[in-house]
Design an enzyme around this catalytic site. Structure first.
Site, PDB file in Angstrom:
ATOM      1  CD  GLU A  78      -3.183  -1.756   1.556  1.00  0.00           C
ATOM      2  OE1 GLU A  78      -3.877  -1.968   1.392  1.00  0.00           O
ATOM      3  OE2 GLU A  78      -2.419  -1.925   2.881  1.00  0.00           O
TER       4      GLU A  78
ATOM      5  CG  HIS B 194      -7.240  -4.218   6.937  1.00  0.00           C
ATOM      6  ND1 HIS B 194      -6.959  -5.483   6.121  1.00  0.00           N
ATOM      7  CD2 HIS B 194      -6.627  -3.014   5.934  1.00  0.00           C
ATOM      8  CE1 HIS B 194      -5.988  -4.821   5.195  1.00  0.00           C
ATOM      9  NE2 HIS B 194      -6.023  -3.463   5.477  1.00  0.00           N
TER      10      HIS B 194
HETATM   11 ZN   LIG Z   1      -4.855  -2.058   4.074  1.00  0.00          ZN
END
Ligand SMILES: [Zn+2]
Length: 211
Positions: A72, A93
């Site tokens: 990411e 998350h």
């Molecule tokens: Zn993520």
């Protein structure tokens, strides 16, 4: 530079210890003069050394001889470009924030503390595939005037001046998400008025609580 690597690693390990990072999910980064330093992909934070963190240059290139950065990294790069006022990013998350985001909810002003993200709500960034420029664009657009948001079908992200400030904000977003889920279950949630949230935001900026 060593000190900054320690700060990133401490925040990543605390994120994991605080339960914000189920599995190996999430990543932490901080800006440097040449670009930013980010946690590597697929490794458990407890076993990382400061030297395992990955330098990504301002043009997006990655000097050789390093581990692979988080998948990411592209949205970290885009956010450092679009938000010169912030120096650290925590993405995770975490369970409650992710549950709300997967159900398509933003977090309205059900509690005055939503102002910690810098506005009258905690918005939901539209979904795009992880690791893509489309996701980077979605986050840049959503975070023009906020320091945190939910990410549809994905998780949450928090920005700050330092890794520990960004982590504190991510923790607050998770707390608010848990509380809002409880409120939704009670039914008929009510929200504070725009006028009241203006007052709260004024007080937050006066007391410097926005990090
Ligand atoms: Zn993520």
């Amino acid at each position: 530079m060593t000190e900054l690597r320690d700060q990133i690693l401490t925040a990543a390990q605390n994120m994991s210890a605080d339960g914000l990072s189920p599995g190996k999910s999430g990543n932490v980064s901080a800006r440097t003069s040449e670009g930013f330093i980010i946690t590597p992909t697929g490794l458990v934070y407890d076993q990382l050394e400061p030297s395992d963190l990955v330098l990504v240059l301002n043009d997006g290139s990655i000097p050789e001889g390093q581990l692979k950065p988080s998948s990411e990294a592209p949205f970290h790069l885009s956010l450092y470009r679009s938000r010169p006022d912030i120096n650290a990013i925590v993405h995770c998350h975490s369970n409650k924030a992710t549950a709300l985001a997967c159900a398509g909810h933003s977090i309205p002003a059900f509690h005055y503390m939503v102002a910690v993200a810098g506005g009258k709500d905690i918005p939901l960034a539209p979904y795009a595939t992880f690791g893509t420029e489309a996701l980077a664009s979605s986050l840049v657009a959503t975070l023009t005037d906020r320091n945190a948001c939910l990410m549809a079908h994905h998780g949450q992200i928090a920005l700050g001046k330092t890794p520990s400030i960004a982590l504190d904000l991510a923790m607050e977003i998770e707390n608010l998400a848990a509380q809002y889920i409880d409120v939704l279950q009670l039914g008929n949630p009510t929200v504070l008025s725009g006028e009241e949230m203006d007052r709260v935001l004024e007080k937050f900026s006066a007391y410097g609580q926005q990090g």
